[in-house]
Design an enzyme around this catalytic site. Sequence first.
Site, PDB file in Angstrom:
ATOM      1  N   SER A 115       0.850  -1.194   0.000  1.00  0.00           N
ATOM      2  CA  SER A 115       0.000   0.000   0.000  1.00  0.00           C
ATOM      3  C   SER A 115       0.885   1.243   0.000  1.00  0.00           C
ATOM      4  CB  SER A 115      -0.855  -0.014   1.259  1.00  0.00           C
ATOM      5  OG  SER A 115      -1.359   1.272   1.527  1.00  0.00           O
ATOM      6  N   SER A 116       0.338   2.354  -0.466  1.00  0.00           N
ATOM      7  CA  SER A 116       1.117   3.602  -0.520  1.00  0.00           C
ATOM      8  C   SER A 116       1.489   4.112   0.873  1.00  0.00           C
ATOM      9  CB  SER A 116       0.344   4.685  -1.272  1.00  0.00           C
ATOM     10  OG  SER A 116      -0.910   4.898  -0.669  1.00  0.00           O
ATOM     11  N   CYS A 117       0.874   3.553   1.921  1.00  0.00           N
ATOM     12  CA  CYS A 117       1.201   4.015   3.284  1.00  0.00           C
ATOM     13  C   CYS A 117       2.567   3.520   3.759  1.00  0.00           C
ATOM     14  CB  CYS A 117       0.126   3.604   4.272  1.00  0.00           C
ATOM     15  SG  CYS A 117       0.144   1.856   4.613  1.00  0.00           S
ATOM     16  N   TYR A 137       0.369  -1.052  10.298  1.00  0.00           N
ATOM     17  CA  TYR A 137       0.022  -1.687   9.015  1.00  0.00           C
ATOM     18  C   TYR A 137       1.177  -1.496   8.028  1.00  0.00           C
ATOM     19  CZ  TYR A 137      -2.959  -1.884   4.720  1.00  0.00           C
ATOM     20  OH  TYR A 137      -3.542  -2.152   3.503  1.00  0.00           O
ATOM     21  N   LYS A 161       3.483  -4.213   5.950  1.00  0.00           N
ATOM     22  CA  LYS A 161       3.571  -4.196   4.477  1.00  0.00           C
ATOM     23  C   LYS A 161       5.035  -4.066   4.019  1.00  0.00           C
ATOM     24  CE  LYS A 161      -0.737  -4.598   3.338  1.00  0.00           C
ATOM     25  NZ  LYS A 161      -1.165  -5.807   2.636  1.00  0.00           N
ATOM     26  N   HIS A 198     -12.542   2.925   4.339  1.00  0.00           N
ATOM     27  CA  HIS A 198     -11.797   4.054   3.768  1.00  0.00           C
ATOM     28  C   HIS A 198     -12.770   5.187   3.422  1.00  0.00           C
ATOM     29  CE1 HIS A 198      -8.825   0.778   2.949  1.00  0.00           C
ATOM     30  NE2 HIS A 198      -8.005   1.722   3.368  1.00  0.00           N
TER      31      HIS A 198
HETATM   32  N1  LIG Z   1      -8.537  -0.902  -0.197  1.00  0.00           N
HETATM   33  C1  LIG Z   1      -7.538  -0.063  -0.480  1.00  0.00           C
HETATM   34  O1  LIG Z   1      -7.737   1.167  -0.633  1.00  0.00           O
HETATM   35  C2  LIG Z   1      -6.147  -0.583  -0.631  1.00  0.00           C
HETATM   36  C3  LIG Z   1      -5.823  -1.920  -0.494  1.00  0.00           C
HETATM   37  N2  LIG Z   1      -4.519  -2.330  -0.645  1.00  0.00           N
HETATM   38  C4  LIG Z   1      -4.115  -3.719  -0.440  1.00  0.00           C
HETATM   39  O2  LIG Z   1      -4.840  -4.611  -1.244  1.00  0.00           O
HETATM   40  C5  LIG Z   1      -5.036  -5.840  -0.547  1.00  0.00           C
HETATM   41  C6  LIG Z   1      -6.512  -6.180  -0.512  1.00  0.00           C
HETATM   42  O3  LIG Z   1      -7.225  -5.125   0.124  1.00  0.00           O
HETATM   43  P1  LIG Z   1      -8.810  -5.026   0.020  1.00  0.00           P
HETATM   44  O4  LIG Z   1      -9.302  -5.897  -1.050  1.00  0.00           O
HETATM   45  O5  LIG Z   1      -9.133  -3.584   0.037  1.00  0.00           O
HETATM   46  O6  LIG Z   1      -9.244  -5.607   1.428  1.00  0.00           O
HETATM   47  P2  LIG Z   1     -10.617  -6.303   1.828  1.00  0.00           P
HETATM   48  O7  LIG Z   1     -10.794  -6.125   3.280  1.00  0.00           O
HETATM   49  O8  LIG Z   1     -11.704  -5.835   0.916  1.00  0.00           O
HETATM   50  O9  LIG Z   1     -10.349  -7.834   1.506  1.00  0.00           O
HETATM   51  C7  LIG Z   1      -9.406  -8.568   2.228  1.00  0.00           C
HETATM   52  C8  LIG Z   1      -9.733 -10.034   2.080  1.00  0.00           C
HETATM   53  O10 LIG Z   1      -8.808 -10.783   2.877  1.00  0.00           O
HETATM   54  C9  LIG Z   1      -9.541 -11.761   3.598  1.00  0.00           C
HETATM   55  N3  LIG Z   1      -8.860 -12.096   4.852  1.00  0.00           N
HETATM   56  C10 LIG Z   1      -8.563 -11.253   5.875  1.00  0.00           C
HETATM   57  N4  LIG Z   1      -7.983 -11.949   6.870  1.00  0.00           N
HETATM   58  C11 LIG Z   1      -7.913 -13.237   6.470  1.00  0.00           C
HETATM   59  C12 LIG Z   1      -7.421 -14.429   7.062  1.00  0.00           C
HETATM   60  N5  LIG Z   1      -6.879 -14.437   8.293  1.00  0.00           N
HETATM   61  N6  LIG Z   1      -7.530 -15.568   6.369  1.00  0.00           N
HETATM   62  C13 LIG Z   1      -8.096 -15.588   5.143  1.00  0.00           C
HETATM   63  N7  LIG Z   1      -8.571 -14.512   4.526  1.00  0.00           N
HETATM   64  C14 LIG Z   1      -8.482 -13.337   5.193  1.00  0.00           C
HETATM   65  C15 LIG Z   1     -10.866 -11.103   3.871  1.00  0.00           C
HETATM   66  O11 LIG Z   1     -11.823 -12.076   4.193  1.00  0.00           O
HETATM   67  P3  LIG Z   1     -12.905 -11.728   5.331  1.00  0.00           P
HETATM   68  O12 LIG Z   1     -13.580 -10.489   4.847  1.00  0.00           O
HETATM   69  O13 LIG Z   1     -13.788 -12.923   5.363  1.00  0.00           O
HETATM   70  O14 LIG Z   1     -12.099 -11.524   6.585  1.00  0.00           O
HETATM   71  C16 LIG Z   1     -11.127 -10.404   2.543  1.00  0.00           C
HETATM   72  O15 LIG Z   1     -11.711 -11.277   1.617  1.00  0.00           O
HETATM   73  C17 LIG Z   1      -4.434  -5.663   0.860  1.00  0.00           C
HETATM   74  O16 LIG Z   1      -3.158  -6.208   0.897  1.00  0.00           O
HETATM   75  C18 LIG Z   1      -4.352  -4.159   1.001  1.00  0.00           C
HETATM   76  O17 LIG Z   1      -3.278  -3.793   1.800  1.00  0.00           O
HETATM   77  C19 LIG Z   1      -3.536  -1.450  -0.990  1.00  0.00           C
HETATM   78  C20 LIG Z   1      -3.811  -0.131  -1.153  1.00  0.00           C
HETATM   79  C21 LIG Z   1      -5.121   0.414  -0.985  1.00  0.00           C
HETATM   80  C1  LIG Z   2      -5.185   3.105   1.644  1.00  0.00           C
HETATM   81  C2  LIG Z   2      -4.710   3.705   2.935  1.00  0.00           C
HETATM   82  O1  LIG Z   2      -5.811   4.079   3.750  1.00  0.00           O
HETATM   83  C3  LIG Z   2      -5.522   4.588   5.056  1.00  0.00           C
HETATM   84  O2  LIG Z   2      -5.013   5.888   4.961  1.00  0.00           O
HETATM   85  P1  LIG Z   2      -5.836   7.131   4.485  1.00  0.00           P
HETATM   86  O3  LIG Z   2      -5.511   7.442   3.073  1.00  0.00           O
HETATM   87  O4  LIG Z   2      -5.606   8.221   5.449  1.00  0.00           O
HETATM   88  O5  LIG Z   2      -7.315   6.557   4.508  1.00  0.00           O
HETATM   89  P2  LIG Z   2      -8.820   6.958   4.619  1.00  0.00           P
HETATM   90  O6  LIG Z   2      -9.427   6.610   3.308  1.00  0.00           O
HETATM   91  O7  LIG Z   2      -9.424   6.310   5.803  1.00  0.00           O
HETATM   92  O8  LIG Z   2      -8.873   8.549   4.865  1.00  0.00           O
HETATM   93  C4  LIG Z   2      -8.475   9.470   3.888  1.00  0.00           C
HETATM   94  C5  LIG Z   2      -8.798  10.872   4.338  1.00  0.00           C
HETATM   95  O9  LIG Z   2     -10.227  11.043   4.287  1.00  0.00           O
HETATM   96  C6  LIG Z   2     -10.671  11.641   5.479  1.00  0.00           C
HETATM   97  N1  LIG Z   2     -12.084  11.292   5.705  1.00  0.00           N
HETATM   98  C7  LIG Z   2     -13.116  12.167   5.664  1.00  0.00           C
HETATM   99  N2  LIG Z   2     -14.264  11.549   5.979  1.00  0.00           N
HETATM  100  C8  LIG Z   2     -13.944  10.243   6.198  1.00  0.00           C
HETATM  101  C9  LIG Z   2     -14.715   9.128   6.561  1.00  0.00           C
HETATM  102  O10 LIG Z   2     -15.915   9.182   6.741  1.00  0.00           O
HETATM  103  N3  LIG Z   2     -14.064   7.938   6.663  1.00  0.00           N
HETATM  104  C10 LIG Z   2     -12.717   7.830   6.449  1.00  0.00           C
HETATM  105  N4  LIG Z   2     -12.127   6.610   6.550  1.00  0.00           N
HETATM  106  N5  LIG Z   2     -11.946   8.904   6.144  1.00  0.00           N
HETATM  107  C11 LIG Z   2     -12.565  10.083   6.017  1.00  0.00           C
HETATM  108  C12 LIG Z   2      -9.708  11.140   6.530  1.00  0.00           C
HETATM  109  O11 LIG Z   2      -9.740  11.931   7.699  1.00  0.00           O
HETATM  110  C13 LIG Z   2      -8.385  11.224   5.769  1.00  0.00           C
HETATM  111  O12 LIG Z   2      -7.905  12.543   5.791  1.00  0.00           O
HETATM  112  C14 LIG Z   2      -4.443   3.827   5.773  1.00  0.00           C
HETATM  113  O13 LIG Z   2      -4.783   3.835   7.141  1.00  0.00           O
HETATM  114  C15 LIG Z   2      -4.142   2.570   5.130  1.00  0.00           C
HETATM  115  O14 LIG Z   2      -5.226   1.682   5.208  1.00  0.00           O
HETATM  116  C16 LIG Z   2      -3.837   2.771   3.685  1.00  0.00           C
HETATM  117  O15 LIG Z   2      -2.916   2.228   3.160  1.00  0.00           O
END
Ligand SMILES: NC(=O)C1=CN([C@@H]2O[C@H](COP(=O)(O)OP(=O)(O)OC[C@H]3O[C@@H](n4cnc5c(N)ncnc54)[C@H](OP(=O)(O)O)[C@@H]3O)[C@@H](O)[C@H]2O)C=CC1
Ligand SMILES: C[C@H]1O[C@H](OP(=O)(O)OP(=O)(O)OC[C@H]2O[C@@H](n3cnc4c(=O)[nH]c(N)nc43)[C@H](O)[C@@H]2O)[C@@H](O)[C@@H](O)C1=O
Length: 332
Positions: free
Chosen positions: A122-124, A151, A155, A194
């Site tokens: 992830s970009s974090c 986190y 990563k 998010h």
């Molecule tokens: N969403 C985003 O904005 C971003 C995501 N990523 C990366 O992409 C990847 C996927 O993220 P995303 O699809 O958003 O996440 P989700 O939460 O949507 O999906 C994660 C999946 O992993 C499964 N999972 C979690 N824990 C376990 C476990 N112990 N055993 C088996 N399965 C498990 C979950 O199943 P269940 O729900 O049943 O627990 C779910 O299906 C991650 O590595 C994340 O860091 C990177 C940048 C941004």
């Molecule tokens: C993908 C990235 O996502 C996470 O980082 P983040 O970019 O800060 O993620 P975010 O989407 O939760 O927030 C983005 C911005 O948005 C604002 N904001 C406003 N209103 C809401 C709101 O209602 N919910 C949330 N969540 N944020 C809000 C919030 O305050 C912040 O300024 C990492 O922890 C990590 O998981 C990671 O890698």
Amino acid sequence: MGGPDKETLTGSFTAEKNAKIFVAGHRGLVGSAVVRKLLQIGFTNIVLRTHQELDLTRQSDVEAFFAQEKPQFVILSAAKVGGIHANNTYPADFISINLQIQTNVIDAAYRNGVKKLLFLGSSCIYPKFAPQPITEDALLTGPLEPTNEWYAVAKIAGIKMCQAYRLQYGWDAISAMPTNLYGPNDNFHPENSHVLPALIRRFHEAKVSGAKEVVVWGTGSPLREFLHVDDLADAVVFLMEKYSGLSHVNVGSRKEVTIKELAELVKEVVGFEGDLVWDSTKPDGTPRKLMDSSKLAELGWVPKISLRDGLVDTYKWTTRGEQFYEGPVETV
Ligand SMILES: NC(=O)C1=CN([C@@H]2O[C@H](COP(=O)(O)OP(=O)(O)OC[C@H]3O[C@@H](n4cnc5c(N)ncnc54)[C@H](OP(=O)(O)O)[C@@H]3O)[C@@H](O)[C@H]2O)C=CC1
Ligand SMILES: C[C@H]1O[C@H](OP(=O)(O)OP(=O)(O)OC[C@H]2O[C@@H](n3cnc4c(=O)[nH]c(N)nc43)[C@H](O)[C@@H]2O)[C@@H](O)[C@@H](O)C1=O
């Protein structure tokens, strides 16, 4: 043991449409998009396990699964994932679950003859005040953003594990670092998601209930880069096909918006007519994290879906049934 010593490959992945591929986390945002993409381009042998069927934090279960299934390729999209509030509230879960999942899967994949694995970070992972746009070599050059450092540390360990296995064993493990993602099958939990799914849901519920205002977190000034998950899935397949380097690869849209601009856009797409109220007791997180995705562009991949089009499609998707789709709210 010999492994690929070149950064770019010439397409062995998509030539093997009947190769066995394990997509870990296939019910999540990313995993489900990757499966859609693989099916769309003709893959026929995708192995899937729900969290309930295979808990990836259990090392012996993961080893047994790999020994039995012997997949040829792995896309590691299972992880503990959440937005700024979840990351800040459950640091132990975010570091321990992610370290366990990725360590178990990467090691078992290597030991069971997987040809290639792609790890999703992830970009974090980058320092809070990294020079913008952030290039891959900014990794480990400064302190992390405190709201998600646990986190991020997990990563970073995943990236390093892929690199270590490549260096020691010549094994083809690569890492992709996506920017903030959105799309179908996202987590729409009111607090733990998010920003984009949170706002889509909050604006939708306010529209339906006739509320006069919607609360948005922070100051609205942070900048974020958003990528539709179908673009990410396309990039994942592209990297599996074309890339075999030591460095992780940034995957971004190359466009950023302030959270205020984002909130105004979601408001318009959903059709909410009230006011925005800013809750400055909530954290802003990192001020800016625009990634430099030119490495990927130079390899030949660019995104296709604009934020507005992606948002319109995602909103349509969430409201396609009788009720708003809330996602797997129990995940965080
Ligand atoms: N969403 C985003 O904005 C971003 C995501 N990523 C990366 O992409 C990847 C996927 O993220 P995303 O699809 O958003 O996440 P989700 O939460 O949507 O999906 C994660 C999946 O992993 C499964 N999972 C979690 N824990 C376990 C476990 N112990 N055993 C088996 N399965 C498990 C979950 O199943 P269940 O729900 O049943 O627990 C779910 O299906 C991650 O590595 C994340 O860091 C990177 C940048 C941004
Ligand atoms: C993908 C990235 O996502 C996470 O980082 P983040 O970019 O800060 O993620 P975010 O989407 O939760 O927030 C983005 C911005 O948005 C604002 N904001 C406003 N209103 C809401 C709101 O209602 N919910 C949330 N969540 N944020 C809000 C919030 O305050 C912040 O300024 C990492 O922890 C990590 O998981 C990671 O890698």
